[in-house]
Structure formats: C-alpha cells, structure tokens
Write an enzyme that holds these catalytic residues in place. Sequence first.
Site, PDB file in Angstrom:
ATOM      1  N   LYS A  13       0.909  -1.345  -0.130  1.00  0.00           N
ATOM      2  CA  LYS A  13      -0.031  -0.081  -0.083  1.00  0.00           C
ATOM      3  C   LYS A  13       0.729   1.332   0.004  1.00  0.00           C
ATOM      4  O   LYS A  13       0.759   2.245  -0.807  1.00  0.00           O
ATOM      5  CB  LYS A  13      -1.038   0.179   1.214  1.00  0.00           C
ATOM      6  CG  LYS A  13      -1.860  -1.044   1.319  1.00  0.00           C
ATOM      7  CD  LYS A  13      -2.736  -1.073   2.599  1.00  0.00           C
ATOM      8  CE  LYS A  13      -1.945  -1.071   3.877  1.00  0.00           C
ATOM      9  NZ  LYS A  13      -1.138  -2.369   4.060  1.00  0.00           N
ATOM     10  N   ARG A  88      -9.767   0.835   8.602  1.00  0.00           N
ATOM     11  CA  ARG A  88      -9.490  -0.352   9.051  1.00  0.00           C
ATOM     12  C   ARG A  88     -10.199  -1.191   9.846  1.00  0.00           C
ATOM     13  O   ARG A  88     -10.010  -2.524  10.436  1.00  0.00           O
ATOM     14  CB  ARG A  88      -8.100  -0.201   9.869  1.00  0.00           C
ATOM     15  CG  ARG A  88      -6.673  -0.796   9.339  1.00  0.00           C
ATOM     16  CD  ARG A  88      -5.622  -0.437  10.101  1.00  0.00           C
ATOM     17  NE  ARG A  88      -4.626  -1.128  10.058  1.00  0.00           N
ATOM     18  CZ  ARG A  88      -3.475  -0.700   9.315  1.00  0.00           C
ATOM     19  NH1 ARG A  88      -3.484   0.472   8.663  1.00  0.00           N
ATOM     20  NH2 ARG A  88      -2.526  -1.425   9.035  1.00  0.00           N
TER      21      ARG A  88
HETATM   22  P1  AP5 Z   1       5.020  -1.642   1.945  1.00  0.00           P
HETATM   23  O1  AP5 Z   1       4.510  -0.697   0.465  1.00  0.00           O
HETATM   24  O2  AP5 Z   1       5.569  -0.911   2.909  1.00  0.00           O
HETATM   25  O3  AP5 Z   1       3.336  -2.319   2.334  1.00  0.00           O
HETATM   26  P2  AP5 Z   1       2.286  -1.798   3.087  1.00  0.00           P
HETATM   27  O4  AP5 Z   1       1.284  -2.516   2.588  1.00  0.00           O
HETATM   28  O5  AP5 Z   1       2.187  -0.261   3.125  1.00  0.00           O
HETATM   29  O6  AP5 Z   1       2.568  -2.412   4.615  1.00  0.00           O
HETATM   30  P3  AP5 Z   1       2.536  -1.938   6.006  1.00  0.00           P
HETATM   31  O7  AP5 Z   1       2.995  -2.729   7.137  1.00  0.00           O
HETATM   32  O8  AP5 Z   1       2.947  -0.296   6.120  1.00  0.00           O
HETATM   33  O9  AP5 Z   1       1.190  -1.647   6.439  1.00  0.00           O
HETATM   34  P4  AP5 Z   1       0.399  -1.795   7.611  1.00  0.00           P
HETATM   35  O10 AP5 Z   1      -1.059  -1.671   7.078  1.00  0.00           O
HETATM   36  O11 AP5 Z   1       0.773  -2.871   8.513  1.00  0.00           O
HETATM   37  O12 AP5 Z   1       1.114  -0.707   8.477  1.00  0.00           O
HETATM   38  P5  AP5 Z   1       0.545   0.815   8.837  1.00  0.00           P
HETATM   39  O13 AP5 Z   1       1.854   1.807   8.716  1.00  0.00           O
HETATM   40  O14 AP5 Z   1      -0.425   1.287   8.124  1.00  0.00           O
HETATM   41  O15 AP5 Z   1       5.670  -2.808   1.236  1.00  0.00           O
HETATM   42  C1  AP5 Z   1       6.241  -3.965   2.096  1.00  0.00           C
HETATM   43  C2  AP5 Z   1       7.672  -4.215   1.539  1.00  0.00           C
HETATM   44  O16 AP5 Z   1       7.469  -4.794   0.101  1.00  0.00           O
HETATM   45  C3  AP5 Z   1       8.720  -3.093   1.449  1.00  0.00           C
HETATM   46  O17 AP5 Z   1       9.822  -3.481   1.566  1.00  0.00           O
HETATM   47  C4  AP5 Z   1       8.372  -2.805  -0.060  1.00  0.00           C
HETATM   48  O18 AP5 Z   1       9.685  -2.344  -0.729  1.00  0.00           O
HETATM   49  C5  AP5 Z   1       8.201  -4.090  -0.667  1.00  0.00           C
HETATM   50  N1  AP5 Z   1       7.166  -4.148  -1.757  1.00  0.00           N
HETATM   51  C6  AP5 Z   1       6.184  -3.606  -1.962  1.00  0.00           C
HETATM   52  N2  AP5 Z   1       5.479  -3.918  -3.123  1.00  0.00           N
HETATM   53  C7  AP5 Z   1       6.137  -4.782  -3.868  1.00  0.00           C
HETATM   54  C8  AP5 Z   1       6.169  -5.543  -5.113  1.00  0.00           C
HETATM   55  N3  AP5 Z   1       5.207  -5.454  -5.771  1.00  0.00           N
HETATM   56  N4  AP5 Z   1       6.986  -6.693  -5.199  1.00  0.00           N
HETATM   57  C9  AP5 Z   1       8.184  -6.549  -4.382  1.00  0.00           C
HETATM   58  N5  AP5 Z   1       8.277  -5.871  -3.491  1.00  0.00           N
HETATM   59  C10 AP5 Z   1       7.496  -5.046  -2.977  1.00  0.00           C
HETATM   60  O19 AP5 Z   1       0.099   0.608  10.280  1.00  0.00           O
HETATM   61  C11 AP5 Z   1       0.896   0.358  11.208  1.00  0.00           C
HETATM   62  C12 AP5 Z   1       0.427   0.302  12.667  1.00  0.00           C
HETATM   63  O20 AP5 Z   1      -0.272   1.586  12.981  1.00  0.00           O
HETATM   64  C13 AP5 Z   1      -1.103  -0.777  12.541  1.00  0.00           C
HETATM   65  O21 AP5 Z   1      -0.588  -2.043  13.145  1.00  0.00           O
HETATM   66  C14 AP5 Z   1      -1.844  -0.221  13.839  1.00  0.00           C
HETATM   67  O22 AP5 Z   1      -1.549  -0.468  14.965  1.00  0.00           O
HETATM   68  C15 AP5 Z   1      -1.578   1.124  13.588  1.00  0.00           C
HETATM   69  N6  AP5 Z   1      -2.762   1.827  12.492  1.00  0.00           N
HETATM   70  C16 AP5 Z   1      -2.361   2.316  11.570  1.00  0.00           C
HETATM   71  N7  AP5 Z   1      -3.651   2.765  10.729  1.00  0.00           N
HETATM   72  C17 AP5 Z   1      -4.459   2.327  11.845  1.00  0.00           C
HETATM   73  C18 AP5 Z   1      -6.115   2.595  11.658  1.00  0.00           C
HETATM   74  N8  AP5 Z   1      -6.434   3.108  10.584  1.00  0.00           N
HETATM   75  N9  AP5 Z   1      -6.648   2.208  12.783  1.00  0.00           N
HETATM   76  C19 AP5 Z   1      -6.095   1.711  13.715  1.00  0.00           C
HETATM   77  N10 AP5 Z   1      -4.745   1.417  13.934  1.00  0.00           N
HETATM   78  C20 AP5 Z   1      -4.033   1.929  12.921  1.00  0.00           C
END
Ligand code: AP5
Length: 205
Positions: A13, A88
């Site tokens: 994402k 979420r």
């Molecule tokens: P990346 O693009 O970083 O993946 P992502 O989907 O953004 O993963 P996140 O772990 O950031 O998502 P998340 O939803 O768990 O975390 P968030 O920060 O929102 O890609 C991952 C890796 O793969 C990278 O190394 C990239 O280079 C590689 N890659 C990407 N695409 C690729 C491809 N096509 N091919 C090869 N490699 C690829 O949330 C973190 C925490 O915050 C949550 O756990 C929660 O506690 C809290 N939080 C955030 N939002 C909320 C909400 N709305 N409500 C409640 N709690 C929340």
Amino acid sequence: MRIILLGAPGAGKGTQAVKISTKYNIPHISTGDILRANIKQGTEIGKKAKSYIDQGALVPDEVVIEIVKNRLNEEDCKNGYLLDGFPRTVAQAQALDEFAKIDIALNIDIDLDILTKRLSGRRVCSVCGAPYHISSYNDTKCAKCGGEVIQRQDDQPQTVKARLKTYTLQTKPLIDYYADMQLLVNIDGNRAIDDVFEDIVKILN
Ligand code: AP5
C-alpha cells in the site's frame, strides 16, 4: 479522486501510494505514518498509540477517526486524496461515510508467503518513511532524503504474526463492505511494483 487503498500489512500500500500521489498530485494520507510521527514527537496521541502498534493491534477507532477527519479538512484535500491504512475497521468505514464521499477502494491482494518475505525484508527511512527492501536496497542512508534506513519495530516476526491476525479479523471484512457499495476493485499485488502500478493507473484513468 478520493481513493482508499486496502490490503494486508506488507501488500504494498505505502509503495503504491507514493507513486499514485506523485502521478495524480493528491495528498497521501497514511494513518500508520501519522501515528509513527506522533510516537517520534512524544505527543499524547503517540503515547496512546505506541502500545497498540507494538503489539500488532489496532489503535482505538476514535483516535484515528479524529486524526483523519481533521486531516481531510485541510486545504490540500479539496481536490482529492489517497487514504492508506484507513479505514481499518467497519466502524471506521461507517464514520468515514459520514464525513467523506469515496470514489474507489483499491484492494491490493497478495499471497501470505510473499507477504511474510516482504515484511521481514522491509526497511524504511527513519525521517521520510520511504519504504525499501533488502533484496534491492542495502544502503544505510535513504536515497530520497539521506535519513537513516531502519527496520520498523513492528516488522519483528512475532508482531507481524499478530498484525496479520488483526488484519484477518478486523480489516478484511472491509473488502465486502466496499464490494457491497460497488466501490471495490481488486488488484493482483503479487507482481513487480511497476506492474501493479500500471494496473492501478489503468483503473484510475
Ligand atoms: P509496503 O508498501 O511498505 O507495504 P504496506 O502495505 O504499506 O505495509 P504496512 O506494513 O506499512 O501496512 P500496515 O497496514 O501493516 O502498516 P501501517 O503503517 O498502515 O511494502 C512492504 C515491503 O514490500 C517493502 O519493503 C516494499 O519495498 C516491498 N514491496 C512493495 N510492493 C512490492 C512489490 N510489488 N514487489 C516486491 N516488493 C514490494 O500501520 C501500522 C500500525 O499502525 C498498525 O498495525 C496499527 O497498529 C496502527 N494503525 C494504522 N492505521 C490504523 C487505523 N486506521 N486504525 C487503527 N490502527 C491503525
């Protein structure tokens, strides 16, 4: 364009959001990035959020809903925005429906074994949050801003397991939620970054 990006942790994402936001000149609003910035600055929100994030749980709905509601009121959101990581839960989606009108929900679909590899090898810039992967980037400095490249604390194996469970129980139901509203488009996220992006551009155009 008012876009939601759905997908499991590590689906890509954040990676796609940066590309979409640059191409279409709309703000990229990541609740994860906002919460991490609050933790870094030691704000009240950050203090509240840290224990949930460290456990792979979700931060309470009312905290994130308030953050997003305020953010969408800012001037740069007038012509559209891209929500990454929000909503979420069904409660967050229902709250969003009250203060915004979404045009499309893009769901990045990805296999579990690929997810695990992506998360274990992910590194991020500690300053601007740019995502990297050890398979293609080994520098300790960010290519964009020169900040230190680190591993996210919640990318440790135990926390990843908890995050995936949280996703399945609380976030996956949103796929049906947006399908019922006829706003959902699924994208095969198992392919290379540029191939996934090409599909997204076709859909958005
Ligand atoms: P990346 O693009 O970083 O993946 P992502 O989907 O953004 O993963 P996140 O772990 O950031 O998502 P998340 O939803 O768990 O975390 P968030 O920060 O929102 O890609 C991952 C890796 O793969 C990278 O190394 C990239 O280079 C590689 N890659 C990407 N695409 C690729 C491809 N096509 N091919 C090869 N490699 C690829 O949330 C973190 C925490 O915050 C949550 O756990 C929660 O506690 C809290 N939080 C955030 N939002 C909320 C909400 N709305 N409500 C409640 N709690 C929340």
